[in-house]
Scaffold this active site. Sequence first.
Site, mmCIF file in Angstrom:
data_model
loop_
_atom_site.group_PDB
_atom_site.id
_atom_site.type_symbol
_atom_site.label_atom_id
_atom_site.label_comp_id
_atom_site.label_asym_id
_atom_site.label_seq_id
_atom_site.Cartn_x
_atom_site.Cartn_y
_atom_site.Cartn_z
ATOM 1 N N SER A 191 0.870 -1.164 0.000
ATOM 2 C CA SER A 191 0.000 0.000 0.000
ATOM 3 C C SER A 191 0.912 1.220 0.000
ATOM 4 O O SER A 191 1.706 1.387 0.918
ATOM 5 C CB SER A 191 -0.874 -0.061 1.259
ATOM 6 O OG SER A 191 -1.563 1.154 1.446
ATOM 7 N N LYS B 247 -1.183 -0.997 -4.258
ATOM 8 C CA LYS B 247 -2.361 -0.169 -3.963
ATOM 9 C C LYS B 247 -1.880 1.266 -3.796
ATOM 10 O O LYS B 247 -0.912 1.514 -3.083
ATOM 11 C CB LYS B 247 -3.014 -0.707 -2.701
ATOM 12 C CG LYS B 247 -4.001 0.215 -2.010
ATOM 13 C CD LYS B 247 -4.755 -0.549 -0.925
ATOM 14 C CE LYS B 247 -4.712 0.178 0.401
ATOM 15 N NZ LYS B 247 -5.459 -0.545 1.454
ATOM 16 N N LYS C 270 -2.845 5.163 -2.602
ATOM 17 C CA LYS C 270 -3.774 6.028 -1.880
ATOM 18 C C LYS C 270 -4.130 7.210 -2.784
ATOM 19 O O LYS C 270 -3.248 7.793 -3.433
ATOM 20 C CB LYS C 270 -3.117 6.542 -0.593
ATOM 21 C CG LYS C 270 -2.856 5.434 0.424
ATOM 22 C CD LYS C 270 -4.159 4.924 1.005
ATOM 23 C CE LYS C 270 -3.903 3.895 2.091
ATOM 24 N NZ LYS C 270 -5.146 3.404 2.687
ATOM 25 N N ASP D 268 -7.180 3.345 -3.222
ATOM 26 C CA ASP D 268 -7.885 3.421 -1.935
ATOM 27 C C ASP D 268 -8.084 4.891 -1.572
ATOM 28 O O ASP D 268 -7.121 5.638 -1.411
ATOM 29 C CB ASP D 268 -7.049 2.718 -0.856
ATOM 30 C CG ASP D 268 -7.751 2.677 0.507
ATOM 31 O OD1 ASP D 268 -8.879 3.187 0.622
ATOM 32 O OD2 ASP D 268 -7.137 2.125 1.444
ATOM 33 N N GLU E 21 -11.235 1.274 -3.588
ATOM 34 C CA GLU E 21 -11.561 0.969 -2.193
ATOM 35 C C GLU E 21 -12.115 2.209 -1.482
ATOM 36 O O GLU E 21 -11.514 3.282 -1.544
ATOM 37 C CB GLU E 21 -10.273 0.478 -1.508
ATOM 38 C CG GLU E 21 -10.415 0.070 -0.062
ATOM 39 C CD GLU E 21 -9.086 -0.447 0.516
ATOM 40 O OE1 GLU E 21 -8.160 -0.753 -0.263
ATOM 41 O OE2 GLU E 21 -8.977 -0.528 1.752
ATOM 42 N N ASP F 266 -13.879 -0.955 2.917
ATOM 43 C CA ASP F 266 -12.953 -1.123 4.039
ATOM 44 C C ASP F 266 -13.615 -0.526 5.292
ATOM 45 O O ASP F 266 -14.285 -1.238 6.048
ATOM 46 C CB ASP F 266 -11.616 -0.433 3.689
ATOM 47 C CG ASP F 266 -10.617 -0.392 4.838
ATOM 48 O OD1 ASP F 266 -10.938 -0.852 5.948
ATOM 49 O OD2 ASP F 266 -9.489 0.115 4.649
ATOM 50 N N LYS G 224 -10.297 -6.544 7.762
ATOM 51 C CA LYS G 224 -9.267 -6.026 8.657
ATOM 52 C C LYS G 224 -9.623 -6.465 10.064
ATOM 53 O O LYS G 224 -10.694 -6.142 10.572
ATOM 54 C CB LYS G 224 -9.278 -4.498 8.595
ATOM 55 C CG LYS G 224 -7.971 -3.885 8.205
ATOM 56 C CD LYS G 224 -8.059 -2.389 8.134
ATOM 57 C CE LYS G 224 -7.495 -1.917 6.809
ATOM 58 N NZ LYS G 224 -7.453 -0.458 6.703
ATOM 59 N N GLY H 284 -4.578 -4.135 6.271
ATOM 60 C CA GLY H 284 -3.711 -3.993 7.441
ATOM 61 C C GLY H 284 -3.741 -2.592 7.996
ATOM 62 O O GLY H 284 -4.327 -1.679 7.393
#
Length: 396
Positions: free
Chosen positions: A138, A164, A166, A191, A216, A241, A265, A293
Amino acid sequence: MTIVVTDITLSIVRLDLVHEFETSSHRKSALEHIVIAVRSSDGAIGWGECASPSDPYYAGETTETCWLMLRDYLGRHLLGQPWEHPDHVAALLARVAGNNFARAGLEMACWDLFARVQGQPLAQVLGGSAPTIEAGVSLGIEHTIDDLLQQVAHHVADGYRRVKLKIRHGWDLEPTRAVRTAFPDLALQVDANTAYGREDIDHLRGFDDLGLLMIEQPFDEDDLLTHAELRRRIATPVCLDESITSPAVLRTALQLGAASIVNIKVSRLGGLGAAREVHDDCRAAGIPVWCGGMHEFGIGRAANLAIASLPGFVLPSDVSGSDKYYALDIVAPPIRAVDGLVAVPWNSPGIGHEVDMAIVELFTRRTERLVLADGAPVRGRTARRPPRTPPERRKP
Ligand code: OSB
Ligand code: MG
């Protein structure tokens, strides 16, 4: 076999990140997690980790609220109570409303204790089977697109095969397109950590050209209806999420058609038991899941690995090697990814990694013991040390 926890030690442990991490909601350069040791009346020990961020920008909890809940409520509900299975522990802790991150840490310690008492790996007692987990990374928001491309190149060279990114307003289509152009075959997903609103649906449809595995959590955690609407209007799969805080919310989200994929998660769900239930429900509904995570240290990361070995985890997880985030791990052997895969420790009981007490003590900022005295829970002594670096900053 009946287990009674008679001693709980809480320690706030601070580790510096090797690379500053920024999301749409916050930026951080160090993390403080609560390491939890539970000891049974037979002298067996189990380890858990409360992975709450220091500040309430991802979820409503903070390290300090978790400390208070563990010390004044959750610990007292566990101490001295006989239980046969961690599901019973979850039921004891369920007397406390909310506070999922705090609850997850203590329940995890009891799962580890339970598995060690059985002499079985945590993955086995959870019903897992995979020998290895496909690890993804991530990547936070960077200062420039060149910095981001450098980060992607670095992790791809390290063997990771899924990345992934952000995203937020002003850092979304352009950096993602740049990564897609430079890495045409990379498994890529984004995400948003709730950064967008219903008015952004047309804008988000711009991701459909980029061949993403998923987008996400674009919208607020409570806003299941807008996620369902996006899902009808976009080709890219929509993953939830922050929204999925319990098995009941999961079932509501599936009923509403709000999720094509679910990020499981452990801490957000309040424990491994709830994580397994969400896994089971998604599997029955044909919804693929993967393991998210919270930049866990080695204990929480090992628990993520164990749950991710269940058969419904068909997409790459965020369970990278510890070395992607930290110079040192608090467990030995450290958790490592090799060729983008992390091995599940099938040959050791419990979380399968030993806690390195020298490292834990070196980075402990505060510690406190809860014990039973004459059958009643009492607090032990507290030690404090001043923090070395300032806390996480809220993004403007
Ligand atoms: O949304 O998955 C998230 C870290 C902090 C808060 C939220 C998230 C994350 C991550 C970390 O993406 C992923 C990891 O722990 O490897
Ligand atoms: Mg997320």
